[in-house]
Design a protein around this motif. Structure first.
Motif, short mmCIF file in Angstrom:
data_model
loop_
_atom_site.label_atom_id
_atom_site.label_comp_id
_atom_site.label_asym_id
_atom_site.label_seq_id
_atom_site.Cartn_x
_atom_site.Cartn_y
_atom_site.Cartn_z
N ALA A 1 4.21 10.14 -7.22
CA ALA A 1 5.08 10.42 -8.36
C ALA A 1 4.27 11.00 -9.51
O ALA A 1 4.72 11.95 -10.18
N ASN A 2 3.07 10.46 -9.74
CA ASN A 2 2.20 11.05 -10.77
C ASN A 2 1.83 12.48 -10.42
O ASN A 2 1.83 13.36 -11.30
N GLY B 1 0.82 -1.22 0.00
CA GLY B 1 0.00 0.00 0.00
C GLY B 1 0.85 1.26 0.00
O GLY B 1 0.55 2.23 -0.70
N TYR B 2 1.93 1.25 0.78
CA TYR B 2 2.85 2.40 0.79
C TYR B 2 3.48 2.62 -0.57
O TYR B 2 3.60 3.76 -1.05
N ILE B 3 3.87 1.54 -1.21
CA ILE B 3 4.48 1.66 -2.54
C ILE B 3 3.48 2.23 -3.54
O ILE B 3 3.82 3.07 -4.38
N ARG B 4 2.23 1.80 -3.45
CA ARG B 4 1.20 2.36 -4.33
C ARG B 4 1.02 3.86 -4.08
O ARG B 4 0.84 4.64 -5.02
N MET C 1 3.35 17.90 -0.74
CA MET C 1 3.63 16.61 -1.33
C MET C 1 4.97 16.05 -0.82
O MET C 1 5.07 14.86 -0.50
N THR C 2 5.98 16.88 -0.70
CA THR C 2 7.28 16.39 -0.20
C THR C 2 7.17 15.97 1.27
O THR C 2 7.80 15.00 1.68
N ALA D 1 4.89 19.50 -11.72
CA ALA D 1 5.99 20.04 -12.53
C ALA D 1 5.47 20.60 -13.86
O ALA D 1 5.91 21.67 -14.30
N ARG D 2 4.53 19.91 -14.46
CA ARG D 2 3.94 20.40 -15.71
C ARG D 2 3.21 21.72 -15.48
O ARG D 2 3.34 22.67 -16.26
N THR D 3 2.46 21.78 -14.38
CA THR D 3 1.74 23.02 -14.06
C THR D 3 2.72 24.15 -13.74
O THR D 3 2.50 25.30 -14.13
N ALA D 4 3.80 23.82 -13.03
CA ALA D 4 4.79 24.83 -12.67
C ALA D 4 5.46 25.38 -13.91
O ALA D 4 5.75 26.58 -13.98
#
Length: 120
Positions: free
Chosen positions: A80-81, A71-74, A105-106, A87-90
Motif C-alpha cells: 500500500a505504501n 506476515g502477509y498482512i505486513r 505491484m498489482t 501514484a505520487r510519481t505518476a
C-alpha cells in the motif's frame, strides 16, 4: 402383609446420566461484564446459566492469526505504501513511466490475496 414394589409412581421421572448437569464452573467477571450478561439473558428470556450454555453450544470463537498470515498482512501494508509512492510519481512524472511498476505491484498483491484466502 402386602408389599409395595414401586412406591413412587407419580412424580418426576429420573433423568438419564447424559441429561444431568454434573459439572460446575466458576467465573470471575468485571461489573460491566456481569450486568451485560444479566441484560442479555433477560432480553433472551433465559436465566444466566442457560444463556451461557446456549452461547457455548452455538457461539463461534475465531482463532488467532497465524504468524504466516500476519506476515502477509505486513506485506500488503508495504505494498500500500508502494502504491501511494507510485501514484505520487505518476502524478508528477506521467503515468506511462510508472505503468510497469504498477502492473507488477498489482500482480504481487493478487498473489498475496490468493494465499490469504487459501490459508483461511
Amino acid at each position: 402383609m402386602k408389599t409395595i414394589k414401586n412406591r413412587n409412581i407419580n412424580g418426576r421421572p429420573a433423568k438419564k446420566p447424559s441429561e444431568k448437569k454434573a459439572y460446575k464452573v466458576t467465573l470471575k467477571m468485571a461489573t460491566e461484564e456481569y450486568y451485560s450478561l444479566k441484560a442479555k439473558a433477560r432480553s433472551a428470556g433465559l436465566n444466566r446459566s442457560e444463556f451461557i450454555r446456549r452461547c457455548i453450544q452455538s457461539g463461534v470463537v475465531k482463532e488467532r492469526l497465524t504468524p504466516e498470515l500476519v506476515g502477509y498482512i505486513r506485506q500488503i501494508c508495504g505494498m500500500a505504501n508502494n502504491i501511494n509512492q507510485i501514484a505520487r510519481t505518476a502524478n508528477s512524472a506521467g503515468f506511462f513511466e510508472v505503468q510497469k511498476h504498477l502492473f507488477s505491484m498489482t500482480e504481487r498483491l493478487d498473489n498475496l490475496i490468493k494465499r490469504i484466502k487459501d490459508d483461511c
